[in-house]
Write a protein that holds these residues in place. Structure first.
Motif, short mmCIF file in Angstrom:
data_model
loop_
_atom_site.label_atom_id
_atom_site.label_comp_id
_atom_site.label_asym_id
_atom_site.label_seq_id
_atom_site.Cartn_x
_atom_site.Cartn_y
_atom_site.Cartn_z
N ALA A 1 0.62 -1.03 0.10
CA ALA A 1 -0.02 0.04 -0.14
C ALA A 1 0.85 1.20 0.01
O ALA A 1 1.72 1.40 0.81
N THR A 2 0.62 2.08 -0.98
CA THR A 2 1.30 3.39 -1.02
C THR A 2 0.35 4.40 -1.21
O THR A 2 -0.97 4.40 -1.65
N LEU A 3 0.85 5.54 -0.84
CA LEU A 3 0.15 7.11 -1.25
C LEU A 3 0.52 7.79 -2.15
O LEU A 3 1.95 8.00 -1.93
N LEU B 1 0.97 16.93 3.43
CA LEU B 1 1.37 15.50 2.84
C LEU B 1 0.90 15.53 1.31
O LEU B 1 0.67 14.52 1.00
N GLY B 2 0.40 16.61 0.76
CA GLY B 2 -0.10 16.40 -0.66
C GLY B 2 -1.73 16.13 -0.57
O GLY B 2 -2.44 15.95 0.48
N THR C 1 -0.41 0.80 13.67
CA THR C 1 -1.94 0.45 14.09
C THR C 1 -3.20 1.47 13.82
O THR C 1 -4.14 1.18 14.23
N SER C 2 -2.74 2.38 13.12
CA SER C 2 -3.65 3.29 12.72
C SER C 2 -3.03 4.13 11.65
O SER C 2 -1.93 3.98 11.08
N PHE C 3 -3.90 4.81 10.75
CA PHE C 3 -3.54 5.74 9.39
C PHE C 3 -2.38 6.08 9.57
O PHE C 3 -1.52 5.71 8.86
N LEU C 4 -2.24 7.19 10.39
CA LEU C 4 -1.06 8.02 10.28
C LEU C 4 0.26 7.63 10.93
O LEU C 4 1.31 8.15 10.52
N SER D 1 4.14 1.83 5.91
CA SER D 1 3.85 1.49 4.67
C SER D 1 3.32 2.70 3.57
O SER D 1 3.71 2.87 2.46
N LEU D 2 2.42 3.50 4.37
CA LEU D 2 1.56 4.62 3.54
C LEU D 2 2.76 5.99 3.99
O LEU D 2 2.61 6.52 2.81
N PHE D 3 3.13 6.12 4.82
CA PHE D 3 3.84 7.21 5.32
C PHE D 3 5.20 7.10 5.43
O PHE D 3 5.95 8.10 6.08
N GLY D 4 5.82 6.22 4.74
CA GLY D 4 7.46 6.31 4.96
C GLY D 4 8.13 5.40 6.20
O GLY D 4 6.85 5.07 6.82
N PRO D 5 9.23 5.36 6.47
CA PRO D 5 9.45 4.42 7.56
C PRO D 5 9.25 4.89 8.94
O PRO D 5 9.18 3.96 9.92
N TYR D 6 8.63 6.00 9.15
CA TYR D 6 8.45 6.63 10.54
C TYR D 6 7.22 6.97 10.63
O TYR D 6 6.70 7.84 11.57
N GLY D 7 6.24 6.88 9.80
CA GLY D 7 4.95 7.28 10.02
C GLY D 7 4.81 8.81 9.25
O GLY D 7 5.62 9.40 8.87
N ALA D 8 3.54 9.46 9.70
CA ALA D 8 3.37 10.93 9.21
C ALA D 8 4.13 11.82 9.72
O ALA D 8 3.91 11.77 11.09
N PHE D 9 4.69 12.86 9.28
CA PHE D 9 5.10 14.03 9.88
C PHE D 9 6.22 13.85 11.11
O PHE D 9 6.44 14.54 11.70
N VAL D 10 6.79 12.82 11.07
CA VAL D 10 7.73 12.43 12.07
C VAL D 10 9.07 12.05 11.64
O VAL D 10 9.00 11.27 10.43
N ASP D 11 10.28 12.13 11.99
CA ASP D 11 11.59 11.69 11.73
C ASP D 11 11.82 10.51 12.66
O ASP D 11 11.28 10.29 13.69
N GLN D 12 13.07 10.06 12.34
CA GLN D 12 13.34 8.89 13.43
C GLN D 12 13.76 9.35 14.92
O GLN D 12 13.28 8.75 15.84
N SER D 13 14.10 10.71 14.90
CA SER D 13 14.27 11.22 16.22
C SER D 13 13.02 11.27 17.09
O SER D 13 13.01 11.65 18.13
#
Length: 293
Positions: A22-24, A65-66, A94-97, A101-113
């Motif tokens: 799944a991708t956006l 996010l477009g 466990t939920s959308f954001l 798989s949809l928002f890259g390796p760290y979820g929406a709007f977050v970095d690894q840190s």
């Protein structure tokens, strides 16, 4: 000294992992502009409190996010919400954001840190996004998010936290509980309210996701259960963002949803007086999202 809590708006959830395929794919840029969505005033909830008015263009989203048009994810996936013993806790996948798989390796709007150890297992992998509420403008129905954790009482967010007027543009308000609920703090294992807010606007088949960061707004989350939360209000204009299927005419807003990010535990610190915050806000136009460390 009271702290300000920001939260302005974002969207509903799918409990359970997303398929790795799944991708956006964005069909248009969402554009962070003063017209798209902005905060125009901040106000305490005490009777007789005076709103702090912010000049146009000073409190705009940190990021977006477009514009998406993906029926495999939206709306059926986004608005399904599980009812398990541990749900809506901001855990990875466990939920959308929170979907990696949809928002890259760290979820929406977050970095690894920004990743957190919300499961208390010594692994920092959780983005922390929690579904708060969804307002359906077509029916007037409001759906509240519920946070559940094994061993604790569940917590359901109050109805009406989000309120919005207009069809392709208008005004919005965010009214959190006056004080941070102790039950919610216990479930989250935190001592403060949220540090980021994501809002999802849906019109026609399109949806766009915006993010506000307290840090970019020079605000700190409210700490503890005795600090008074703030109400926020502002304007929105999706006429150049959400389109009808022909891609030319603006689509009327059908619903808007709010997600908040569960922050880590912090020690309470002093923050500027509200008037000082308003003055500092003058320099915020054009700031992009800066992550908490």
């Amino acid at each position: 000294m009271n702290k300000l809590v920001l939260t302005s708006l974002a969207m509903a959830a799918v409990v359970g992992s997303f398929n790795a395929q799944a991708t956006l794919t964005s069909i248009r840029n969402c554009e962070v502009t003063p017209a798209a969505i902005q905060i125009t005033s901040i106000q305490k909830q005490s009777a007789g409190s005076t709103p702090i008015l912010l000049p146009s263009g000073t409190a705009v989203p940190s990021d977006c996010l477009g514009v998406y048009n993906d029926k495999t994810v939206y709306p059926s996936g986004v608005y399904s919400f599980g009812s398990g013993a541990n749900s809506n806790l901001g855990w990875k996948d466990t939920s959308f954001l929170n979907s990696t798989s949809l928002f890259g390796p760290y979820g929406a709007f977050v970095d690894q840190s920004d990743l957190q150890d919300l499961k208390d297992e010594g692994v920092f992998v959780d983005p922390g996004w929690i579904f708060v509420g969804k307002l359906d403008l077509d029916t007037g129905k409001y759906e509240s998010g519920t946070v559940k954790r094994a061993g604790y009482d569940s917590y359901t967010f109050e109805k009406g936290i989000i309120d919005i007027t207009g069809v392709t543009s208008g005004t919005w308000t965010y009214t959190p509980p006056k004080y941070n609920p102790q039950t919610l703090m216990d479930i989250l294992g935190a001592n403060k309210f949220f540090d980021q807010a994501a809002v999802i606007f849906k019109g026609g088949n399109d949806y766009a996701i915006y993010n506000f960061s307290l840090k970019d707004l020079l605000l700190d989350p409210v700490v503890g259960t005795d600090d008074e939360n703030y109400m926020f209000s502002g304007t929105w204009d999706m006429s150049k963002v959400l389109k009808t299927p022909n891609g030319k005419n603006p689509a009327g807003l059908s619903h808007v949803s709010l997600w908040l990010r569960d922050p880590s535990f912090v020690t309470q610190v002093q923050v500027p007086e509200p008037a000082t915050v308003a003055i500092l806000g003058l320099g915020l136009l054009g700031l992009r999202l800066r992550r908490k460390h």
